[in-house]
Design an enzyme around this catalytic site. Structure first.
Site, PDB file in Angstrom:
ATOM      1  N   LEU A 465      39.518  35.836  37.608  1.00 11.29           N
ATOM      2  CA  LEU A 465      39.039  37.047  37.964  1.00 11.29           C
ATOM      3  C   LEU A 465      37.821  37.499  37.092  1.00 11.29           C
ATOM      4  CD1 LEU A 465      40.532  39.979  39.327  1.00 11.29           C
ATOM      5  CD2 LEU A 465      39.524  40.288  37.361  1.00 11.29           C
ATOM      6  N   GLN A 468      34.649  35.950  37.151  1.00  9.76           N
ATOM      7  CA  GLN A 468      33.742  36.440  38.426  1.00  9.76           C
ATOM      8  C   GLN A 468      33.201  37.723  38.253  1.00  9.76           C
ATOM      9  OE1 GLN A 468      32.646  34.376  40.593  1.00  9.76           O
ATOM     10  NE2 GLN A 468      31.560  36.148  41.560  1.00  9.76           N
ATOM     11  N   GLU A 469      33.905  38.582  37.354  1.00  7.79           N
ATOM     12  CA  GLU A 469      33.612  39.905  37.238  1.00  7.79           C
ATOM     13  C   GLU A 469      32.494  39.995  36.364  1.00  7.79           C
ATOM     14  OE1 GLU A 469      34.257  42.679  38.505  1.00  7.79           O
ATOM     15  OE2 GLU A 469      36.229  42.377  39.752  1.00  7.79           O
ATOM     16  N   SER A 470      32.469  39.441  34.993  1.00 12.24           N
ATOM     17  CA  SER A 470      31.376  39.595  34.045  1.00 12.24           C
ATOM     18  C   SER A 470      30.911  38.359  33.600  1.00 12.24           C
ATOM     19  CB  SER A 470      32.209  40.475  33.112  1.00 12.24           C
ATOM     20  OG  SER A 470      33.012  39.659  32.339  1.00 12.24           O
ATOM     21  N   TYR A 575      33.660  36.845  46.365  1.00 11.37           N
ATOM     22  CA  TYR A 575      34.284  37.080  45.285  1.00 11.37           C
ATOM     23  C   TYR A 575      35.628  36.576  45.426  1.00 11.37           C
ATOM     24  CZ  TYR A 575      36.842  40.306  41.640  1.00 11.37           C
ATOM     25  OH  TYR A 575      37.431  40.702  40.878  1.00 11.37           O
TER      26      TYR A 575
END
Length: 612
Positions: A465, A468-470, A575
């Protein structure tokens, strides 16, 4: 000194720019940028010789390509078409404005076939630059674009919600068919009111297109009403327009996960575009109708069918209708790709690998050689100056012609500089040689492990996660205001901080690594609990909100992959695919007990059995 020169250039303070430039050493990595800004500031008055000297001195560099693009625009403004055509083939970056200028230049030279080659430019939803307008005019004058083509482009703009783009296109319609812009704007706000007019005018093409647009907009909130109104007027519409209207209503309904979508698609007949067919395919998947899934994919353009998701779902549909051999022909090459569908294909074939391959590690000498590349030096200098975006552009330009060994060397160099997003993007470009440790770096490992263990979270999923987020940029901030490694919204961060008793919490703390991971993992645990510990729903919920994730479930249990494929939001759909695929690779790199991707996706329970 460099940053002051940059600020002076941006403000148009040429005197200060020149003064700062005079104080920079010629061998400083970013001096070429300052020299470029000086030339660009005087592009109209700079001699061709001075420009050519800079281009020669910095051949095959990003700054040279930018100067060449600026020079080409100046040559076009001067209508120096011979000069333009000499320089244009050397441009390394795709640019629609310059491509249209190039078509103008070729037309001025009397070349044949120019308009035919430029015709695909018309069929796009994006607003195109003014340099394309003379090309379009010439195509209409020679009847290479028709009024039907004009309507196709208007429909594209309306499908994409671009009323401003539509306004620019109305001039290409015949005056007798041209709808008034104020009517379109009124329909966009109150579509049902327009449909309820008595009488509803349907005599001209323009009147019918307004009604179809009103049906589409009505379907966004009330699809049954839109379908009812279309039934009433269907006999007054030509076949193509009626089919298009049904496809529009069905597409909106499918995006809203409405159970009637599939039946409305059946009314649409043939001739649907790729966007409509994609939603037809998703509606069929959600309904468990493999024959219609296959029909939808087979009707797509060849380019759309080649996308990984449609290769995969076509194979699944073929297998479901008893054509296993044909399905395996599609799954075999797809299984060699390292994406979500590639992994599912490998598992369907029974060839899932137990650990991520790490086939090549660059030597110290190879990394040092890449580190000495002038473009890489400029990229790192920009990064260290706080200009991360500009540094990324320089980096991407510099690695564009690298082979696999050079790419992996560059990725290793990026990791050594804590520039993880560049490491990931660079390592993902390799074709034959790979290092999945560079594709899936795990910085802050002890910190993440501690929080994951305390909260009972799968460490691999947390990393999947965060990646993918940052991309592990701890200062990352989204346009919506989310910040840090786990991209926490301010309200979410405050809520979690209050739950944890962090009374002195303020927004800037969210960007610190420890605080962000602590708050983010706690919130992730809350989301997971709210969806009965289903990681697919929790991944969707972390991105779009737990309530939406639960609402997207169906009235029957759904295979996890089908639930993901039918998520209405493009951003969330992609996502979740990436988070789950990332999780699988991190689990392998962490030597966790192997679970297949399909096992991790599981089955999403029927909506009625979930806690709301």
């Amino acid at each position: 000194m460099f940053l002051e020169a940059r600020e002076a250039f941006q403000r148009g303070d040429i005197a200060k720019l020149d003064e700062r430039a005079s104080r920079l050493d010629d061998d400083y990595a970013l001096t070429p940028y300052v020299r470029y800004w000086q030339l660009r500031s005087r592009i109209a008055d700079t001699s061709a010789g001075d420009i050519q000297s800079f281009l020669a001195a910095h051949e095959n560099s990003l700054v040279a390509d930018r100067l060449r693009a600026d020079w080409l625009r100046q040559l076009a403004r001067n209508s120096d078409w011979p000069g333009f055509l000499r320089e244009y083939p050397k441009l390394g970056t795709a640019d629609t404005e310059l491509a249209c200028f190039a078509s103008q230049a070729r037309m001025a030279r009397g070349e044949s076939g120019v308009l035919s080659q430029a015709r695909p430019l018309w069929f796009t939803a994006q607003v195109l630059p003014e340099s394309c307008l003379p090309i379009f005019k010439a195509m209409f004058d020679k009847q290479m674009l028709t009024h039907e083509d004009s309507w196709s482009r208007v429909r594209l703009a309306l499908e994409n919600g671009s009323l401003s783009g539509t306004r620019m296109l109305l001039m290409y319609l015949p005056a007798a068919e041209r709808p008034e812009m104020k009517v379109l704007e009124s329909i966009s706000k109150r579509p049902q009111r327009y449909l309820d007019k008595d009488p509803l005018l349907l005599k001209t093409r323009g009147q019918r297109e307004l009604a179809i647009y009103a049906l589409y907009k009505t379907a966004e909130s009330w699809p049954e009403i839109a379908a009812d109104r279309l039934h009433r007027i269907a006999g007054k519409l030509p076949d193509e327009e009626r089919d298009y209207a049904w496809a529009q209503i069905a597409s909106v309904a499918s995006r809203n996960l409405h159970p009637g979508a599939l039946a409305w698609f059946r009314n649409a007949g043939n001739g649907m575009n790729d966007r409509q067919l994609a939603w037809y395919g998703r509606a069929a998947l959600r309904a468990g109708n493999w024959n219609e899934t296959l029909a939808a994919v087979d009707a797509m353009s060849s380019a759309e069918r080649l996308r990984p998701q449609w290769r995969y779902w076509r194979a699944r549909a073929l297998a479901a209708v008893g054509q296993s051999s044909e399905a395996n022909v599609l799954l075999a090459p797809l299984s060699n790709e390292f994406n979500f569908y590639g992994q599912l294909a490998a598992e369907d074939l029974g060839t899932s690998i137990s650990s991520a391959p790490q086939t090549y590690h660059p030597s110290a000498d190879e990394v040092d050689a890449v580190a000495a590349d002038p473009g890489i030096l400029r990229a790192l200098a920009l990064y260290r100056a706080g200009l991360r975006y500009e540094g990324a552009l320089e980096w991407q330009w510099s690695i564009k012609d690298f082979d696999d060994k050079q790419l992996l060397s560059a990725a290793e160099l990026a990791v050594r500089n804590d520039w993880y997003e560049r490491a990931i993007e660079t390592a993902e470009r390799t074709v034959m040689l790979h290092d999945f440790g560079l594709r899936y770096p795990a910085p802050y490992r002890k910190l993440v492990q501690d929080y994951a263990q305390q909260l009972g979270l799968d460490e691999a999923w947390v990393y999947g996660l965060v990646r993918q987020e940052s991309r592990f940029v701890h200062t990352a901030r989204s346009s919506a205001g989310a910040s840090g490694l786990m991209q926490l919204m301010p309200a979410t961060a405050r809520w979690v901080a209050k739950r944890l008793g962090m009374n002195g919490h303020h927004t800037t703390l969210t960007e610190t690594v420890d605080t962000n991971i602590g708050l983010g993992t706690y919130y992730l645990r809350q989301v997971l609990d709210s969806v009965d510990n289903h990681v697919v729903l929790a991944s969707a919920g972390y991105n779009a909100g737990p309530r939406r994730a639960r609402d997207w479930a169906a009235s029957r249990p759904l295979e996890g992959a089908i639930y993901i494929e039918t998520i209405p939001f493009v951003e969330t759909r992609e996502y979740v695919k990436k988070v789950m695929n990332n999780t699988l690779y991190y689990a392998r790199l962490f030597h966790q007990t192997s679970l297949s991707l399909r096992d991790r996706l599981g089955v999403v329970p029927a909506k009625s059995t979930q806690n709301n």
